[in-house]
Design a protein around this motif. Structure first.
Motif, PDB file in Angstrom:
ATOM      1  N   MET A   1      -3.321 -26.639 -48.930  1.00 47.89           N
ATOM      2  CA  MET A   1      -3.824 -27.279 -47.554  1.00 47.89           C
ATOM      3  C   MET A   1      -4.852 -28.301 -48.149  1.00 47.89           C
ATOM      4  O   MET A   1      -5.767 -28.182 -48.917  1.00 47.89           O
ATOM      5  CB  MET A   1      -4.661 -26.034 -46.808  1.00 47.89           C
ATOM      6  CG  MET A   1      -4.849 -26.617 -45.493  1.00 47.89           C
ATOM      7  SD  MET A   1      -5.697 -25.373 -44.362  1.00 47.89           S
ATOM      8  CE  MET A   1      -4.906 -23.953 -44.248  1.00 47.89           C
ATOM      9  N   SER A   2      -4.613 -29.323 -47.543  1.00 52.55           N
ATOM     10  CA  SER A   2      -5.326 -30.710 -47.643  1.00 52.55           C
ATOM     11  C   SER A   2      -6.819 -30.389 -47.241  1.00 52.55           C
ATOM     12  O   SER A   2      -7.086 -29.708 -46.255  1.00 52.55           O
ATOM     13  CB  SER A   2      -4.915 -31.870 -47.055  1.00 52.55           C
ATOM     14  OG  SER A   2      -4.991 -32.021 -45.689  1.00 52.55           O
ATOM     15  N   LYS A   3      -7.711 -31.358 -47.616  1.00 51.15           N
ATOM     16  CA  LYS A   3      -9.228 -31.180 -47.116  1.00 51.15           C
ATOM     17  C   LYS A   3      -9.284 -31.606 -45.809  1.00 51.15           C
ATOM     18  O   LYS A   3     -10.002 -30.774 -45.177  1.00 51.15           O
ATOM     19  CB  LYS A   3      -9.769 -32.461 -47.898  1.00 51.15           C
ATOM     20  CG  LYS A   3     -11.387 -32.495 -47.582  1.00 51.15           C
ATOM     21  CD  LYS A   3     -12.237 -33.194 -48.547  1.00 51.15           C
ATOM     22  CE  LYS A   3     -11.867 -34.779 -48.630  1.00 51.15           C
ATOM     23  NZ  LYS A   3     -12.770 -35.514 -49.438  1.00 51.15           N
ATOM     24  N   PHE A   4      -8.560 -32.530 -45.078  1.00 53.94           N
ATOM     25  CA  PHE A   4      -8.448 -32.562 -43.762  1.00 53.94           C
ATOM     26  C   PHE A   4      -7.854 -31.557 -43.086  1.00 53.94           C
ATOM     27  O   PHE A   4      -8.366 -31.050 -41.838  1.00 53.94           O
ATOM     28  CB  PHE A   4      -7.723 -33.904 -43.355  1.00 53.94           C
ATOM     29  CG  PHE A   4      -7.614 -34.334 -41.828  1.00 53.94           C
ATOM     30  CD1 PHE A   4      -8.914 -34.778 -41.474  1.00 53.94           C
ATOM     31  CD2 PHE A   4      -6.565 -34.363 -41.232  1.00 53.94           C
ATOM     32  CE1 PHE A   4      -8.747 -35.297 -40.004  1.00 53.94           C
ATOM     33  CE2 PHE A   4      -6.695 -34.851 -39.700  1.00 53.94           C
ATOM     34  CZ  PHE A   4      -7.799 -35.139 -39.273  1.00 53.94           C
ATOM     35  N   ALA A   5      -6.644 -30.756 -43.425  1.00 61.07           N
ATOM     36  CA  ALA A   5      -6.331 -29.767 -42.613  1.00 61.07           C
ATOM     37  C   ALA A   5      -7.334 -28.661 -42.904  1.00 61.07           C
ATOM     38  O   ALA A   5      -7.447 -27.991 -41.751  1.00 61.07           O
ATOM     39  CB  ALA A   5      -5.126 -29.240 -43.351  1.00 61.07           C
ATOM     40  N   THR A   6      -7.994 -28.219 -43.789  1.00 64.23           N
ATOM     41  CA  THR A   6      -9.212 -27.399 -43.860  1.00 64.23           C
ATOM     42  C   THR A   6     -10.183 -27.633 -42.965  1.00 64.23           C
ATOM     43  O   THR A   6     -10.415 -26.654 -42.390  1.00 64.23           O
ATOM     44  CB  THR A   6      -9.553 -27.186 -45.438  1.00 64.23           C
ATOM     45  OG1 THR A   6      -8.464 -27.297 -46.252  1.00 64.23           O
ATOM     46  CG2 THR A   6     -10.690 -26.296 -45.646  1.00 64.23           C
ATOM     47  N   ALA A   7     -10.464 -28.898 -42.672  1.00 63.54           N
ATOM     48  CA  ALA A   7     -11.503 -29.274 -41.981  1.00 63.54           C
ATOM     49  C   ALA A   7     -11.240 -28.959 -40.241  1.00 63.54           C
ATOM     50  O   ALA A   7     -11.988 -28.477 -39.578  1.00 63.54           O
ATOM     51  CB  ALA A   7     -11.920 -30.636 -41.868  1.00 63.54           C
ATOM     52  N   LEU A   8      -9.951 -28.919 -40.134  1.00 57.19           N
ATOM     53  CA  LEU A   8      -9.321 -28.782 -38.746  1.00 57.19           C
ATOM     54  C   LEU A   8      -9.117 -27.417 -38.431  1.00 57.19           C
ATOM     55  O   LEU A   8      -8.943 -26.795 -37.102  1.00 57.19           O
ATOM     56  CB  LEU A   8      -8.057 -29.810 -38.517  1.00 57.19           C
ATOM     57  CG  LEU A   8      -8.235 -31.066 -38.557  1.00 57.19           C
ATOM     58  CD1 LEU A   8      -7.118 -31.661 -38.281  1.00 57.19           C
ATOM     59  CD2 LEU A   8      -9.477 -31.513 -37.293  1.00 57.19           C
ATOM     60  N   GLY A   9      -8.846 -26.334 -39.494  1.00 57.31           N
ATOM     61  CA  GLY A   9      -8.727 -25.082 -39.588  1.00 57.31           C
ATOM     62  C   GLY A   9      -7.435 -24.435 -39.329  1.00 57.31           C
ATOM     63  O   GLY A   9      -6.265 -25.291 -39.260  1.00 57.31           O
ATOM     64  N   LYS A  10      -7.131 -23.421 -39.562  1.00 58.30           N
ATOM     65  CA  LYS A  10      -5.894 -22.731 -39.809  1.00 58.30           C
ATOM     66  C   LYS A  10      -5.008 -22.781 -38.425  1.00 58.30           C
ATOM     67  O   LYS A  10      -4.021 -23.092 -38.370  1.00 58.30           O
ATOM     68  CB  LYS A  10      -6.071 -21.314 -40.158  1.00 58.30           C
ATOM     69  CG  LYS A  10      -4.508 -20.542 -40.398  1.00 58.30           C
ATOM     70  CD  LYS A  10      -4.684 -19.278 -40.999  1.00 58.30           C
ATOM     71  CE  LYS A  10      -3.494 -18.507 -40.892  1.00 58.30           C
ATOM     72  NZ  LYS A  10      -2.202 -18.998 -40.857  1.00 58.30           N
ATOM     73  N   LYS A  11      -5.782 -22.402 -37.439  1.00 50.24           N
ATOM     74  CA  LYS A  11      -5.130 -22.474 -36.072  1.00 50.24           C
ATOM     75  C   LYS A  11      -4.500 -23.924 -35.645  1.00 50.24           C
ATOM     76  O   LYS A  11      -3.298 -23.999 -34.856  1.00 50.24           O
ATOM     77  CB  LYS A  11      -6.136 -22.360 -34.844  1.00 50.24           C
ATOM     78  CG  LYS A  11      -5.540 -22.133 -33.373  1.00 50.24           C
ATOM     79  CD  LYS A  11      -6.826 -21.688 -32.776  1.00 50.24           C
ATOM     80  CE  LYS A  11      -6.078 -21.214 -31.258  1.00 50.24           C
ATOM     81  NZ  LYS A  11      -7.409 -20.852 -30.335  1.00 50.24           N
ATOM     82  N   PHE A  12      -5.125 -24.994 -36.257  1.00 52.99           N
ATOM     83  CA  PHE A  12      -4.649 -26.233 -35.988  1.00 52.99           C
ATOM     84  C   PHE A  12      -3.402 -26.517 -36.853  1.00 52.99           C
ATOM     85  O   PHE A  12      -2.332 -27.156 -36.448  1.00 52.99           O
ATOM     86  CB  PHE A  12      -5.623 -27.292 -36.017  1.00 52.99           C
ATOM     87  CG  PHE A  12      -4.890 -28.777 -36.395  1.00 52.99           C
ATOM     88  CD1 PHE A  12      -4.691 -29.441 -34.949  1.00 52.99           C
ATOM     89  CD2 PHE A  12      -4.669 -29.393 -37.242  1.00 52.99           C
ATOM     90  CE1 PHE A  12      -4.086 -30.717 -35.029  1.00 52.99           C
ATOM     91  CE2 PHE A  12      -3.983 -30.556 -37.297  1.00 52.99           C
ATOM     92  CZ  PHE A  12      -3.612 -31.233 -36.172  1.00 52.99           C
ATOM     93  N   THR A  13      -3.533 -26.170 -38.108  1.00 53.88           N
ATOM     94  CA  THR A  13      -2.600 -26.328 -39.133  1.00 53.88           C
ATOM     95  C   THR A  13      -1.278 -25.356 -38.536  1.00 53.88           C
ATOM     96  O   THR A  13      -0.341 -26.121 -39.034  1.00 53.88           O
ATOM     97  CB  THR A  13      -3.044 -25.757 -40.406  1.00 53.88           C
ATOM     98  OG1 THR A  13      -4.214 -26.547 -40.876  1.00 53.88           O
ATOM     99  CG2 THR A  13      -1.956 -26.097 -41.716  1.00 53.88           C
ATOM    100  N   ASP A  14      -1.521 -24.429 -38.210  1.00 49.55           N
ATOM    101  CA  ASP A  14      -0.422 -23.783 -37.596  1.00 49.55           C
ATOM    102  C   ASP A  14       0.449 -24.221 -36.668  1.00 49.55           C
ATOM    103  O   ASP A  14       1.960 -24.046 -36.341  1.00 49.55           O
ATOM    104  CB  ASP A  14      -0.671 -22.313 -37.202  1.00 49.55           C
ATOM    105  CG  ASP A  14      -1.045 -21.337 -38.270  1.00 49.55           C
ATOM    106  OD1 ASP A  14      -0.935 -21.892 -39.698  1.00 49.55           O
ATOM    107  OD2 ASP A  14      -1.599 -20.361 -38.146  1.00 49.55           O
ATOM    108  N   LYS A  15      -0.155 -25.211 -35.951  1.00 45.63           N
ATOM    109  CA  LYS A  15       0.458 -25.777 -34.694  1.00 45.63           C
ATOM    110  C   LYS A  15       0.611 -27.346 -34.912  1.00 45.63           C
ATOM    111  O   LYS A  15       1.100 -28.202 -34.009  1.00 45.63           O
ATOM    112  CB  LYS A  15      -0.144 -25.414 -33.328  1.00 45.63           C
ATOM    113  CG  LYS A  15      -0.025 -23.766 -33.159  1.00 45.63           C
ATOM    114  CD  LYS A  15      -0.776 -23.966 -31.775  1.00 45.63           C
ATOM    115  CE  LYS A  15      -0.412 -22.278 -31.495  1.00 45.63           C
ATOM    116  NZ  LYS A  15      -0.697 -22.113 -30.060  1.00 45.63           N
ATOM    117  N   LYS A  16       0.189 -27.775 -36.129  1.00 45.36           N
ATOM    118  CA  LYS A  16       0.331 -29.426 -36.190  1.00 45.36           C
ATOM    119  C   LYS A  16       1.622 -29.872 -35.873  1.00 45.36           C
ATOM    120  O   LYS A  16       1.644 -31.162 -35.429  1.00 45.36           O
ATOM    121  CB  LYS A  16      -0.252 -29.826 -37.693  1.00 45.36           C
ATOM    122  CG  LYS A  16       0.876 -29.313 -38.729  1.00 45.36           C
ATOM    123  CD  LYS A  16       0.363 -29.588 -39.868  1.00 45.36           C
ATOM    124  CE  LYS A  16       1.416 -29.494 -41.075  1.00 45.36           C
ATOM    125  NZ  LYS A  16       0.899 -29.876 -42.287  1.00 45.36           N
TER     126      LYS A  16
END
Length: 162
Positions: free
Chosen positions: A1-16
């Motif tokens: 997971m990228s630094k930006f994706a980590t900052a936005l969180g798993k919930k966001f990453t799952d629905k990006k």
């Protein structure tokens, strides 16, 4: 997971991927289209820039055939100029017209590949221009291209709602 994706969180990453989906309506049907990432757009551009010279020649032969068949009838017509590997009609190159047709077909096909199919098992990368052309008349294809373009890259006017 990228630094930006980590900052936005798993919930966001799952629905990006849902964030990249836009919808538009043509006629009475609502279509969904995927907004391409920059790298995906660059790949599309490269594919659109690749000109199939065999297809250009095929279209040129189709477009110029009747002029070669009736060359004797056109010998006094100054609007038709026969060149070594082209015909110009009223100053317009038939070969260039054939090339433009190939370019337009490629653009239409690439834009249609952005449509999200209702059947999630269907691979839009497998479609060809012939598939599109058999299914939709050219004016509808052009309307679709405009709608897809507006959905994936809305104008300032569209964003302001004016």
């Amino acid at each position: 997971m990228s630094k930006f994706a980590t900052a936005l969180g798993k919930k966001f990453t799952d629905k990006k991927h849902e964030l990249r989906i836009r919808s538009f309506e043509v006629g009475t049907h609502t279509f969904k289209v995927k907004v391409p990432l920059t790298v995906e757009y660059e790949i599309m551009q490269k594919r659109m820039e690749e000109i199939d010279e065999t297809l250009v020649q095929k279209y040129y032969d189709e477009m110029s055939g009747k002029y070669f068949e009736n060359k004797e009838e056109h010998k006094d017509n100054t609007d038709i100029v026969y060149k070594e590997n082209d015909i110009e009609i009223e100053g317009r190159s038939v070969r260039e017209s054939a090339k433009n047709k190939v370019i337009l077909e490629k653009r239409i096909t690439e834009m249609f590949k952005l449509i999200v199919p209702e059947d999630d098992k269907f691979d839009m990368d497998t479609i060809t221009y012939l598939d599109i052309d058999e299914f939709m008349p050219f004016p509808v294809q052009m309307e679709m291209i405009e709608a897809i373009s507006n959905a994936v890259s809305p104008s300032y006017k569209g964003n302001k709602g004016k």
